[in-house]
Design a protein around this motif. Structure first.
Motif, PDB file in Angstrom:
ATOM      1  N   LEU A 212      17.240  44.608   1.441  1.00  0.00           N
ATOM      2  CA  LEU A 212      16.686  45.493   1.020  1.00  0.00           C
ATOM      3  C   LEU A 212      17.538  46.808   1.529  1.00  0.00           C
ATOM      4  O   LEU A 212      18.289  46.724   2.309  1.00  0.00           O
ATOM      5  N   PRO A 213      17.202  47.965   0.667  1.00  0.00           N
ATOM      6  CA  PRO A 213      17.997  49.270   1.230  1.00  0.00           C
ATOM      7  C   PRO A 213      17.434  49.708   2.609  1.00  0.00           C
ATOM      8  O   PRO A 213      16.393  49.057   3.166  1.00  0.00           O
ATOM      9  N   TYR A 214      18.284  50.144   3.322  1.00  0.00           N
ATOM     10  CA  TYR A 214      17.885  50.653   4.818  1.00  0.00           C
ATOM     11  C   TYR A 214      18.701  51.960   5.073  1.00  0.00           C
ATOM     12  O   TYR A 214      19.809  52.268   4.457  1.00  0.00           O
ATOM     13  N   TRP A 215      18.104  52.751   5.939  1.00  0.00           N
ATOM     14  CA  TRP A 215      18.871  54.024   6.371  1.00  0.00           C
ATOM     15  C   TRP A 215      19.628  53.948   7.609  1.00  0.00           C
ATOM     16  O   TRP A 215      19.355  53.028   8.482  1.00  0.00           O
ATOM     17  N   VAL A 216      20.647  54.504   7.708  1.00  0.00           N
ATOM     18  CA  VAL A 216      21.574  54.611   9.132  1.00  0.00           C
ATOM     19  C   VAL A 216      21.634  56.095   9.454  1.00  0.00           C
ATOM     20  O   VAL A 216      21.816  56.819   8.531  1.00  0.00           O
TER      21      VAL A 216
END
Length: 363
Positions: A218-222
């Protein structure tokens, strides 16, 4: 890869790692956790499928690009002293096949199905064959950055790497009409994530996604280290890439032995993720392609079967990486310290002997 043990005395003299607050991104070994995360794909899709075509031909390590040499020979100089003789070799290879023939075979397939792919375009490769980028844009596909040269950036000085990043952005913009909205290196340095962010900021260009991650479905933020003291940080959206559903494994000893291996592996991955989507946990799947690999006639049939198989399922969103990023950014905007709104990130910034410093070592 496993961690090497029993290092030599010389290796132990290497300066210990020191955290850099600008270049180093914390590691997260927890991710979304047991409950996963619902990305709420458009129209209730059970899976988002991202087809990626890597276009690298002509940008690889070669004497024609000013690289050192491709063959080295030892010879005896007068007096018996061994010396090294460099000989430049230029042999048309499967790289050339990919740019001359394989790429168009792939393009025809996706255009016939009206499936939009993301072109990972290496700048030097697009310069040598602009029609590849122009055709992709004309047919509504996504052109992303794959760096300016298809080389290893690990030991490149930061200022030189920044110059390459800027040159890549300018090259894609010139040939394809706009700068790349997303970025994938593949052979990045320890500073690459931060440098890409720096250059995009300096040029005033939006970076919608980065794909140098293999950490999730899945996409995810950093969080971006350079935004530590910024009042309104923007973060960096990661769209994980794939090493396993990747046709480059035709070219490695432990990879795919036949087109059937590729087909079976990718089909199995799709089936698993599609089933999870049907159970209420939709995922993202990347299928990575190279013109000189799957574009060969003997292998191409496996890709055709995969595309046909996917096309026979309901609830599949075949999308470009930029489309996926735009959906995720709109639905789940960045929140500092979170993978997605409401899902706090677990970080292990500092480690001692591979044990997170913020946890007690078990007795």
């Amino acid at each position: 890869m496993s961690t090497p043990y029993g290092l030599s005395a010389e290796a132990l003299k290497v300066k210990p790692f020191e955290w850099d607050d600008h270049y180093d991104f914390p590691r997260d070994l927890v991710g979304y956790g047991e409950e996963s995360f619902n990305p709420q794909w458009p129209n209730g899709a059970k899976i988002a499928v991202s087809f990626v075509i890597n276009y690298e031909e002509g940008a690889e390590h070669t004497v024609l690009n000013g690289d050192m040499h491709s063959e080295t020979h030892l010879w005896e100089a007068p007096g018996g002293t061994p010396k090294v003789q460099e000989r430049a070799v230029n042999i048309e290879s499967e790289y050339d096949y990919g740019s001359r023939s394989g790429v168009w075979r792939l393009f025809r397939l996706f255009n016939n199905y009206n499936y939009k792919y993301t072109l990972y375009a290496v700048g030097k490769a697009i310069e040598d064959n602009p029609s590849v980028g122009i055709s992709s844009v004309k047919n509504g596909h996504d052109v992303a950055s794959h760096a300016y040269r298809w080389i290893d950036y690990a030991d490149m000085p930061p200022e030189k790497e920044k110059a390459y990043i800027k040159k890549e952005i300018e090259t894609i913009a010139k040939i394809c009409g706009e700068p790349p909205k997303g970025w994938y290196y593949g052979r990045l340095s320890s500073r690459s994530h931060a440098l890409v962010w720096d250059v995009y900021k300096e040029m005033g260009i939006p970076l919608l996604w980065e794909a140098d991650s293999y950490a999730d479905d899945l996409p995810y933020w950093v969080d971006v280290p350079a935004e530590k003291d910024v009042e309104k940080p923007e973060g960096m959206l990661m769209l994980p890439y794939s090493y396993d559903c990747n046709d480059y494994k035709f070219n490695v000893p432990t990879g795919f032995g036949s087109p059937t291996d590729f087909h079976d592996h990718v089909k199995s991955a799709f089936d698993t993720l599609y089933e999870e989507g049907c159970e209420g946990s939709p995922k993202m799947m990347t299928i990575a392609l190279h013109c000189r690999c799957i574009g060969k006639p003997g292998r191409f049939g496996a890709l055709k079967k995969i595309v046909k198989y996917i096309n026979g399922h309901e609830g599949v969103w075949v999308a470009t990486r930029t489309q996926i990023a735009e959906h995720f950014r709109k639905k789940f905007p960045y929140q500092r310290g979170h993978l997605a709104p409401g899902v706090k990130r677990a970080e292990a910034k500092n480690t001692i002997n591979a044990w997170p410093a913020h946890k007690d070592v078990p007795v």
